[in-house]
Design an enzyme around this catalytic site. Structure first.
Site, PDB file in Angstrom:
ATOM      1  N   LEU A 160     -67.937 -63.619  -9.692  1.00 34.79           N
ATOM      2  CA  LEU A 160     -67.452 -62.529 -10.533  1.00 34.79           C
ATOM      3  C   LEU A 160     -66.826 -63.175 -11.759  1.00 34.79           C
ATOM      4  O   LEU A 160     -66.079 -64.152 -11.634  1.00 34.79           O
ATOM      5  CB  LEU A 160     -66.405 -61.690  -9.794  1.00 34.79           C
ATOM      6  CG  LEU A 160     -66.870 -60.861  -8.588  1.00 34.79           C
ATOM      7  CD1 LEU A 160     -65.692 -60.119  -7.968  1.00 34.79           C
ATOM      8  CD2 LEU A 160     -67.963 -59.883  -8.982  1.00 34.79           C
ATOM      9  N   ASP A 161     -67.134 -62.646 -12.937  1.00 34.99           N
ATOM     10  CA  ASP A 161     -66.528 -63.176 -14.153  1.00 34.99           C
ATOM     11  C   ASP A 161     -65.014 -63.068 -14.075  1.00 34.99           C
ATOM     12  O   ASP A 161     -64.460 -62.275 -13.301  1.00 34.99           O
ATOM     13  CB  ASP A 161     -67.019 -62.404 -15.373  1.00 34.99           C
ATOM     14  CG  ASP A 161     -68.482 -62.681 -15.686  1.00 34.99           C
ATOM     15  OD1 ASP A 161     -69.029 -63.659 -15.153  1.00 34.99           O
ATOM     16  OD2 ASP A 161     -69.071 -61.901 -16.457  1.00 34.99           O
ATOM     17  N   ALA A 162     -64.327 -63.844 -14.908  1.00 31.56           N
ATOM     18  CA  ALA A 162     -62.865 -63.867 -14.885  1.00 31.56           C
ATOM     19  C   ALA A 162     -62.270 -62.483 -15.127  1.00 31.56           C
ATOM     20  O   ALA A 162     -61.215 -62.149 -14.576  1.00 31.56           O
ATOM     21  CB  ALA A 162     -62.340 -64.858 -15.925  1.00 31.56           C
TER      22      ALA A 162
END
Length: 237
Positions: free
Chosen positions: A104-106
């Site tokens: 998951l992206d930041a």
């Protein structure tokens, strides 16, 4: 039931190194089903109740956990702009080599599974497996029925990237809010799908993997084990 060396089982728990396990066994600090153990090479079952210094030892072959991932953490072990999400794990799990399943992206929050079972992780993330993942999204403007139809038909980006059919459900009370379900898991897939319709995502979180839903009682960064039923649910829709 297969039997394994006592020091191997203890060393794989993440609570001790194998040498520490041997030392505890030889010091008489370890019991197996209430009986003192005296040999590191003693063969025992993972079903046995093993205690060290009166405290239970985790004998599970693999670990499976769910986290409500907070924003500001990356799902990578490499040095990056943001800290690694594995830094939120208890020390024993880090020592076991537990890793996040997929990425998951930041700036993306929500359901994130951790395990040390590579086969399980591959079954979830392999594009050919087609395990659906559902994301709650907030866009910078209203989403429309035309968007639903376009995503369902599949999207071809200008750079040649092609995305398979995705399911968009729009909140009837707030058309800028909705849910997107994808089955490929390509890099930035959900963000690119929304961008292809002239909108941008302002907030996003994963709420479901297969038939497994995020436990909404978990605070951001909080972790809990998955039940056997929840593990199986990852592969159902």
């Amino acid at each position: 039931m297969a039997l394994e060396r006592l020091d191997k089982i203890m060393g794989g728990s993440g609570q001790f190194t194998r040498s520490q396990a041997r030392a505890l066994i030889l010091a008489g600090e370890v019991t197996v089903n209430g009986v003192p153990a005296c040999r590191p090479e003693q063969k025992v079952s993972r079903e046995a109740v093993i205690c060290a210094g009166g405290q239970p030892v985790d004998t599970a072959l693999y670990v499976y956990c769910m986290m409500n991932k907070p924003a500001g953490y990356e799902c990578t072990s490499r040095d990056g702009v943001y800290p690694a999400v594995t830094g939120l794990l208890p020390p024993a799990l880090r020592k076991r080599g537990v890793f996040p399943v997929g990425r998951l992206d930041a700036d993306v929050t929500g359901l994130l599974i951790f395990t040390d079972d590579g086969g399980f992780a591959h079954r979830i993330t392999a594009p050919k497996a087609g395990v659906p993942k559902t994301y709650e999204i907030f866009a910078d403007g209203p989403l429309t029925a035309a968007d639903v139809e376009a995503l369902a038909a599949g999207v071809a980006m200008r750079d040649g990237t092609a995305y398979k059919s995705a399911r968009l459900t729009i909140d009837q009370t707030d058309p800028a809010h909705g849910f997107i379900t994808v089955t490929e898991g390509k890099y930035h897939e959900v963000k690119n799908l929304v961008a292809s319709r002239g909108r941008h995502i302002t907030a996003m979180r994963r709420v479901k993997i297969g038939g497994l839903s995020l436990d909404e009682s978990l605070s951001p960064g909080q972790l809990r084990p998955l039940t056997a039923e929840e593990r199986d649910a990852c592969f159902s829709s």
